[in-house]
Design a protein around this motif. Sequence first.
Motif, PDB file in Angstrom:
ATOM      1  N   GLN A   1       0.828  -1.205   0.000  1.00  0.00           N
ATOM      2  CA  GLN A   1       0.000   0.000   0.000  1.00  0.00           C
ATOM      3  C   GLN A   1       0.865   1.259   0.000  1.00  0.00           C
ATOM      4  O   GLN A   1       0.547   2.244  -0.675  1.00  0.00           O
ATOM      5  CB  GLN A   1      -0.939   0.001   1.219  1.00  0.00           C
ATOM      6  CG  GLN A   1      -2.096  -0.978   1.111  1.00  0.00           C
ATOM      7  CD  GLN A   1      -1.725  -2.351   1.656  1.00  0.00           C
ATOM      8  OE1 GLN A   1      -0.543  -2.661   1.832  1.00  0.00           O
ATOM      9  NE2 GLN A   1      -2.731  -3.167   1.943  1.00  0.00           N
TER      10      GLN A   1
ATOM     11  N   ARG B   1      -0.547 -14.250 -12.677  1.00  0.00           N
ATOM     12  CA  ARG B   1      -0.188 -14.695 -11.328  1.00  0.00           C
ATOM     13  C   ARG B   1       0.313 -13.521 -10.484  1.00  0.00           C
ATOM     14  O   ARG B   1      -0.083 -13.348  -9.335  1.00  0.00           O
ATOM     15  CB  ARG B   1       0.896 -15.780 -11.430  1.00  0.00           C
ATOM     16  CG  ARG B   1       1.683 -16.053 -10.178  1.00  0.00           C
ATOM     17  CD  ARG B   1       2.713 -17.147 -10.421  1.00  0.00           C
ATOM     18  NE  ARG B   1       3.439 -16.982 -11.665  1.00  0.00           N
ATOM     19  CZ  ARG B   1       4.461 -16.136 -11.820  1.00  0.00           C
ATOM     20  NH1 ARG B   1       4.860 -15.375 -10.819  1.00  0.00           N
ATOM     21  NH2 ARG B   1       5.091 -16.063 -12.982  1.00  0.00           N
TER      22      ARG B   1
ATOM     23  N   GLY C   1      -2.510 -10.751  -9.978  1.00  0.00           N
ATOM     24  CA  GLY C   1      -3.470 -11.151  -8.959  1.00  0.00           C
ATOM     25  C   GLY C   1      -2.944 -10.920  -7.560  1.00  0.00           C
ATOM     26  O   GLY C   1      -3.675 -10.456  -6.674  1.00  0.00           O
ATOM     27  N   GLU C   2      -1.669 -11.222  -7.333  1.00  0.00           N
ATOM     28  CA  GLU C   2      -1.078 -11.021  -6.016  1.00  0.00           C
ATOM     29  C   GLU C   2      -0.977  -9.540  -5.675  1.00  0.00           C
ATOM     30  O   GLU C   2      -1.270  -9.120  -4.550  1.00  0.00           O
ATOM     31  CB  GLU C   2       0.309 -11.662  -5.958  1.00  0.00           C
ATOM     32  CG  GLU C   2       1.027 -11.500  -4.626  1.00  0.00           C
ATOM     33  CD  GLU C   2       0.259 -12.081  -3.452  1.00  0.00           C
ATOM     34  OE1 GLU C   2       0.366 -11.516  -2.336  1.00  0.00           O
ATOM     35  OE2 GLU C   2      -0.464 -13.092  -3.637  1.00  0.00           O
TER      36      GLU C   2
ATOM     37  N   ALA D   1      -2.883  -7.141  -6.827  1.00  0.00           N
ATOM     38  CA  ALA D   1      -4.245  -6.656  -6.571  1.00  0.00           C
ATOM     39  C   ALA D   1      -4.674  -6.998  -5.149  1.00  0.00           C
ATOM     40  O   ALA D   1      -5.270  -6.171  -4.449  1.00  0.00           O
ATOM     41  CB  ALA D   1      -5.214  -7.259  -7.592  1.00  0.00           C
ATOM     42  N   ARG D   2      -4.378  -8.219  -4.725  1.00  0.00           N
ATOM     43  CA  ARG D   2      -4.731  -8.629  -3.360  1.00  0.00           C
ATOM     44  C   ARG D   2      -4.002  -7.778  -2.334  1.00  0.00           C
ATOM     45  O   ARG D   2      -4.582  -7.349  -1.325  1.00  0.00           O
ATOM     46  CB  ARG D   2      -4.382 -10.107  -3.160  1.00  0.00           C
ATOM     47  CG  ARG D   2      -4.870 -10.705  -1.847  1.00  0.00           C
ATOM     48  CD  ARG D   2      -4.381 -12.111  -1.649  1.00  0.00           C
ATOM     49  NE  ARG D   2      -2.944 -12.147  -1.416  1.00  0.00           N
ATOM     50  CZ  ARG D   2      -2.380 -11.868  -0.232  1.00  0.00           C
ATOM     51  NH1 ARG D   2      -3.126 -11.535   0.802  1.00  0.00           N
ATOM     52  NH2 ARG D   2      -1.073 -11.934  -0.097  1.00  0.00           N
ATOM     53  N   GLN D   3      -2.734  -7.487  -2.587  1.00  0.00           N
ATOM     54  CA  GLN D   3      -1.922  -6.727  -1.635  1.00  0.00           C
ATOM     55  C   GLN D   3      -2.426  -5.294  -1.444  1.00  0.00           C
ATOM     56  O   GLN D   3      -2.293  -4.725  -0.367  1.00  0.00           O
ATOM     57  CB  GLN D   3      -0.465  -6.690  -2.103  1.00  0.00           C
ATOM     58  CG  GLN D   3       0.243  -8.032  -2.078  1.00  0.00           C
ATOM     59  CD  GLN D   3       0.970  -8.268  -0.768  1.00  0.00           C
ATOM     60  OE1 GLN D   3       1.211  -7.352   0.005  1.00  0.00           O
ATOM     61  NE2 GLN D   3       1.325  -9.522  -0.519  1.00  0.00           N
TER      62      GLN D   3
ATOM     63  N   GLY E   1      -5.574  -4.399  -1.926  1.00  0.00           N
ATOM     64  CA  GLY E   1      -6.976  -4.396  -1.526  1.00  0.00           C
ATOM     65  C   GLY E   1      -7.976  -4.269  -2.646  1.00  0.00           C
ATOM     66  O   GLY E   1      -9.108  -3.822  -2.417  1.00  0.00           O
TER      67      GLY E   1
ATOM     68  N   ALA F   1     -10.442  -5.941  -5.672  1.00  0.00           N
ATOM     69  CA  ALA F   1     -11.272  -7.148  -5.750  1.00  0.00           C
ATOM     70  C   ALA F   1     -10.730  -8.150  -6.761  1.00  0.00           C
ATOM     71  O   ALA F   1     -10.891  -9.355  -6.597  1.00  0.00           O
ATOM     72  CB  ALA F   1     -12.706  -6.769  -6.110  1.00  0.00           C
ATOM     73  N   SER F   2     -10.083  -7.672  -7.829  1.00  0.00           N
ATOM     74  CA  SER F   2      -9.572  -8.576  -8.854  1.00  0.00           C
ATOM     75  C   SER F   2      -8.431  -7.897  -9.604  1.00  0.00           C
ATOM     76  O   SER F   2      -8.256  -6.671  -9.531  1.00  0.00           O
ATOM     77  CB  SER F   2     -10.664  -8.966  -9.849  1.00  0.00           C
ATOM     78  OG  SER F   2     -11.014  -7.857 -10.658  1.00  0.00           O
ATOM     79  N   GLU F   3      -7.696  -8.696 -10.358  1.00  0.00           N
ATOM     80  CA  GLU F   3      -6.584  -8.144 -11.131  1.00  0.00           C
ATOM     81  C   GLU F   3      -7.062  -7.205 -12.226  1.00  0.00           C
ATOM     82  O   GLU F   3      -6.321  -6.334 -12.683  1.00  0.00           O
ATOM     83  CB  GLU F   3      -5.737  -9.252 -11.748  1.00  0.00           C
ATOM     84  CG  GLU F   3      -6.434 -10.064 -12.822  1.00  0.00           C
ATOM     85  CD  GLU F   3      -5.476 -11.005 -13.537  1.00  0.00           C
ATOM     86  OE1 GLU F   3      -4.942 -10.609 -14.581  1.00  0.00           O
ATOM     87  OE2 GLU F   3      -5.282 -12.123 -13.040  1.00  0.00           O
TER      88      GLU F   3
ATOM     89  N   SER G   1       5.150  -9.325   3.388  1.00  0.00           N
ATOM     90  CA  SER G   1       4.149 -10.323   2.975  1.00  0.00           C
ATOM     91  C   SER G   1       4.051 -10.520   1.465  1.00  0.00           C
ATOM     92  O   SER G   1       3.101 -11.146   0.986  1.00  0.00           O
ATOM     93  CB  SER G   1       2.749  -9.948   3.512  1.00  0.00           C
ATOM     94  OG  SER G   1       2.775  -9.834   4.922  1.00  0.00           O
TER      95      SER G   1
END
Length: 297
Positions: free
Chosen positions: A186, A201, A204-205, A207-209, A211, A213-215, A264
């Motif tokens: 962030q 791959r 996607g990671e 995007a998750r990091q 916050g 919803a999807s790539e 992380s």
Amino acid sequence: MDLRRWTHVVAVADRRSFVRAAEEVHLSQPALTRSIQAAEAELGLLLFDRRGSEIMPTPAGEFVIARARQLVFNSRCLERDVALYRSHNLGDTAFGVGPLPATTFLPGLLAGLRSEFPGIKLRVEVSNWQLLLKRLREEDIEFFVADTSDLPADPGLHQRPLRRELGGIFVRAGHPLGAARTVTMQQLWEYGLLSIRLPSRVRGELARQVGLASEAELRLALECDDAELLTKTALHCDSVLLTAHAAVAEQVKAGRLLPLEVRSLPALYAQTGIVMLRGRTPSPMAELIISRLPAGQ
């Protein structure tokens, strides 16, 4: 049936028109039509449906055309290789590379080839794998080397894995985050992320990091197929660079770029590989280049 007639069949299949196909094979339209009719009579099969605005292969035509295409393709390869054999040289070639190979192992490989074979002529396209795949299917290049993580499964393609290129996060010397022991994604995101086109791959990671919803929602500050341009940009602003360690090793050693540890964040890497058309015989120069590419790890 002779090879010339197979060539006519493939031309009509590709052009979907007797007029355009006749221009390609340098025949009159009536002569080409007679050639296709003779092929159909010899095979006892209707190869093309002539009822619509475009000439379309019939199911039997699809079956025959796939094999005819391979015959024509192999014939061209044979003619090329015989010509090279007669002239006793390795010949020229054209191939493609993705953004990371273009800045990591390709410069040294090309320098070695130019020193060893000063008379060769090479054409290298640097782009993302999607465009390189299009060039390969058009037979504009013999092979390409790129990140194959998202390459679709296709029985018409032959892949051989090469080494993984480990990636990381880098900022310029003097960057506000440069003194931190660890940072979060962030924090990095606020400065803008610079990168080549990333595999799903990794997207996607990320995007998750941050916050998302999807790539599909991931929007980089600058996405570019020129890895060297991205590095130069990062050296002159506070944007954050995501790239291969090997691509910026000299900048890091000189202290101009600083690697950051991101909390992380899993290991980042690109899985490079060689991609060719299945069944194609590489030219002698292409074989030599392929033999000198870094093996998988």
